[in-house]
Enzyme design. Structure first.
Site, PDB file in Angstrom:
ATOM      1  N   TYR A  63       0.828  -1.206   0.000  1.00 57.58           N
ATOM      2  CA  TYR A  63       0.000   0.000   0.000  1.00 57.58           C
ATOM      3  C   TYR A  63       0.866   1.262   0.000  1.00 57.58           C
ATOM      4  CZ  TYR A  63      -3.579  -3.353   1.455  1.00 57.58           C
ATOM      5  OH  TYR A  63      -4.410  -4.436   1.532  1.00 57.58           O
ATOM      6  N   HIS A 128      -0.203 -12.061   0.612  1.00 62.41           N
ATOM      7  CA  HIS A 128      -1.050 -11.024   0.008  1.00 62.41           C
ATOM      8  C   HIS A 128      -1.407 -11.330  -1.450  1.00 62.41           C
ATOM      9  CE1 HIS A 128      -1.566  -6.332  -0.299  1.00 62.41           C
ATOM     10  NE2 HIS A 128      -2.660  -6.992  -0.662  1.00 62.41           N
TER      11      HIS A 128
HETATM   12  P1  NAD Z   1     -13.237   0.249   1.337  1.00 61.06           P
HETATM   13  O1  NAD Z   1     -14.382  -0.436   0.691  1.00 61.06           O
HETATM   14  O2  NAD Z   1     -13.082   0.144   2.787  1.00 61.06           O
HETATM   15  O3  NAD Z   1     -13.307   1.783   0.850  1.00 61.06           O
HETATM   16  C1  NAD Z   1     -12.323   2.695   1.217  1.00 61.06           C
HETATM   17  C2  NAD Z   1     -12.643   4.049   0.579  1.00 61.06           C
HETATM   18  O4  NAD Z   1     -13.816   4.561   1.180  1.00 61.06           O
HETATM   19  C3  NAD Z   1     -11.548   5.049   0.841  1.00 61.06           C
HETATM   20  O5  NAD Z   1     -11.518   5.992  -0.227  1.00 61.06           O
HETATM   21  C4  NAD Z   1     -12.037   5.746   2.105  1.00 61.06           C
HETATM   22  O6  NAD Z   1     -11.476   7.020   2.243  1.00 61.06           O
HETATM   23  C5  NAD Z   1     -13.525   5.785   1.844  1.00 61.06           C
HETATM   24  N1  NAD Z   1     -14.355   5.865   3.061  1.00 61.06           N
HETATM   25  C6  NAD Z   1     -14.171   5.251   4.256  1.00 61.06           C
HETATM   26  N2  NAD Z   1     -15.130   5.589   5.115  1.00 61.06           N
HETATM   27  C7  NAD Z   1     -15.970   6.432   4.457  1.00 61.06           C
HETATM   28  C8  NAD Z   1     -17.142   7.115   4.820  1.00 61.06           C
HETATM   29  N3  NAD Z   1     -17.673   7.005   6.041  1.00 61.06           N
HETATM   30  N4  NAD Z   1     -17.737   7.905   3.901  1.00 61.06           N
HETATM   31  C9  NAD Z   1     -17.220   8.031   2.647  1.00 61.06           C
HETATM   32  N5  NAD Z   1     -16.106   7.405   2.246  1.00 61.06           N
HETATM   33  C10 NAD Z   1     -15.477   6.613   3.142  1.00 61.06           C
HETATM   34  O7  NAD Z   1     -11.924  -0.276   0.573  1.00 61.06           O
HETATM   35  P2  NAD Z   1     -10.429  -0.552   1.022  1.00 61.06           P
HETATM   36  O8  NAD Z   1      -9.809   0.565   1.768  1.00 61.06           O
HETATM   37  O9  NAD Z   1      -9.748  -1.036  -0.206  1.00 61.06           O
HETATM   38  O10 NAD Z   1     -10.566  -1.818   1.979  1.00 61.06           O
HETATM   39  C11 NAD Z   1     -10.450  -1.736   3.366  1.00 61.06           C
HETATM   40  C12 NAD Z   1      -9.142  -2.314   3.860  1.00 61.06           C
HETATM   41  O11 NAD Z   1      -9.133  -3.729   3.699  1.00 61.06           O
HETATM   42  C13 NAD Z   1      -7.888  -1.827   3.110  1.00 61.06           C
HETATM   43  O12 NAD Z   1      -7.491  -0.563   3.597  1.00 61.06           O
HETATM   44  C14 NAD Z   1      -6.934  -2.938   3.429  1.00 61.06           C
HETATM   45  O13 NAD Z   1      -6.425  -2.772   4.741  1.00 61.06           O
HETATM   46  C15 NAD Z   1      -7.836  -4.171   3.375  1.00 61.06           C
HETATM   47  N6  NAD Z   1      -7.863  -4.804   2.041  1.00 61.06           N
HETATM   48  C16 NAD Z   1      -7.067  -5.875   1.806  1.00 61.06           C
HETATM   49  C17 NAD Z   1      -7.036  -6.477   0.553  1.00 61.06           C
HETATM   50  C18 NAD Z   1      -6.143  -7.654   0.319  1.00 61.06           C
HETATM   51  O14 NAD Z   1      -5.512  -8.133   1.238  1.00 61.06           O
HETATM   52  N7  NAD Z   1      -6.047  -8.148  -0.877  1.00 61.06           N
HETATM   53  C19 NAD Z   1      -7.832  -5.992  -0.485  1.00 61.06           C
HETATM   54  C20 NAD Z   1      -8.678  -4.908  -0.214  1.00 61.06           C
HETATM   55  C21 NAD Z   1      -8.687  -4.330   1.044  1.00 61.06           C
END
Ligand code: NAD
Length: 323
Positions: A63, A128
């Site tokens: 990230y 990952h």
């Molecule tokens: P998410 O669906 O959580 O969306 C995140 C987006 O939504 C960001 O732009 C954030 O700023 C915004 N957001 C958060 N809260 C909000 C709110 N209340 N109102 C409006 N916008 C809001 O997607 P993500 O961040 O990709 O997934 C969450 C976490 O899961 C990642 O940060 C990561 O730690 C993990 N993840 C892991 C993998 C993997 O291991 N392959 C893949 C995806 C995500």
């Protein structure tokens, strides 16, 4: 003075003995993956999350090409609380410059991650996005290497992450019971795609902790919309934007509805939502508390589900196993 919230619900992380907060802090936005984030905002978001009862923080060297780990490390250090009070996961095998699931690389990787996080150990080390490697290499080489790191005390638990759901059964069916402690699935338990549901009985039978990430479908289910790099089809993107517009017209918030949808299933140990500001942390914790007190907004949810029917469970290709 900031509003005070009751503590978030804690849920068992499979058979690990750990309890994770129902809302987990996804730290990919701290790597400026969605939009630029200052160090000050990152540290403040982590502090507010912990103050409001979030005890689980997830990152990866991938990230923001290691920026997320560095930012999260600063935020956790600034908490000034005993290490046992929070749970941290990072990952190995996926990096800014590509994939490498070799034993040598992942063994080196954890030391690099610990230095950036300013920690002596992580609670979970995930392989990952394993669909981008050979799953047989993951089973026969990467996981055994991670077991050595577990014995060395560098990680307490081992996990695997990725998009296609079949990767989880492939690996879990080929490793001795108890080898994999947790799985992290993303974009498969949100309003537009709930295909993780069918896998839950299998995952529970394996005793693994179930982490469901991206309840906002990596920005699809937000007013702001997804980032440029989002892999969804134009059809899926526009259906989600129509759903967001519908909520807005009703004075409702699509992100709150989406997070509450994911949180409502208690078989999921923790829902990882990406956050980059104090405001988002407060909104997301408030959404969880509102769900616990009042339940879901079933009326708006069924209206949104109706808008999303044409794209329901539509996903995108990921990895080298399938084109
Ligand atoms: P998410 O669906 O959580 O969306 C995140 C987006 O939504 C960001 O732009 C954030 O700023 C915004 N957001 C958060 N809260 C909000 C709110 N209340 N109102 C409006 N916008 C809001 O997607 P993500 O961040 O990709 O997934 C969450 C976490 O899961 C990642 O940060 C990561 O730690 C993990 N993840 C892991 C993998 C993997 O291991 N392959 C893949 C995806 C995500």
């Amino acid at each position: 003075m900031a509003a005070s919230y009751p503590k978030l619900q804690l849920r068992d992380l499979g058979n690990t003995g750990l309890k994770t907060s129902s809302v987990g802090f996804g730290a990919s936005p701290l790597g400026s993956v969605f939009s630029p984030v200052s160090e000050e905002d990152a540290v403040a978001a982590v502090r507010e999350a912990f103050r409001l009862g979030i005890n689980f923080f997830d990152t990866s060297p991938y990230y923001g090409r290691t920026l997320s780990e560095k930012m999260l490390g600063k935020g956790l250090k600034a908490l000034g609380v005993p290490r046992s009070e929070y749970i941290v996961s990072t990952k190995c095998g996926r990096y800014g410059d590509g994939f490498d699931f070799s034993a040598e690389r992942v063994t080196r990787s954890i030391d690099e991650s610990l230095a950036r996080l300013q920690l002596d150990y992580v609670d979970i080390l995930h392989c990952h996005d394993i669909e981008f490697g050979s799953l047989d290499q993951v089973v026969n080489e990467t996981i055994p290497a991670l077991q050595k790191l577990k014995e060395a005390g560098k990680t307490r638990l081992i996990g695997i992450t990725g998009l296609p759901l079949e990767i989880f059964t492939y690996v879990l069916d080929r490793v001795p019971p108890g080898t994999i402690d947790v799985i992290l699935s993303y974009c498969h338990y949100s309003i537009n795609d709930s295909t993780l549901l069918d896998l839950l009985p299998y995952l529970k039978s394996k005793g693994v902790g179930i982490i469901s990430a991206s309840p906002l479908a990596m920005g699809l289910l937000t007013d702001h919309g997804p980032p440029e790099w989002h892999p969804a089809s134009p059809e899926l993107k526009s259906a989600c934007q129509a759903a967001a517009a519908h909520c807005k017209k009703k004075g409702k918030n699509i992100s709150k509805l989406a997070l509450q949808y994911s949180l409502a299933n208690k078989d999921i140990s923790t829902v990882l939502v990406g956050m980059n500001s104090v405001r988002q942390v407060e909104e997301n914790v408030a959404a969880a508390e509102e769900l616990a007190t009042f339940g879901r907004d079933e009326e708006t949810l069924s209206e949104v589900e109706a808008i999303l029917i044409p794209v329901k469970n539509q996903t995108w290709p990921s990895g080298i196993q399938k084109s």
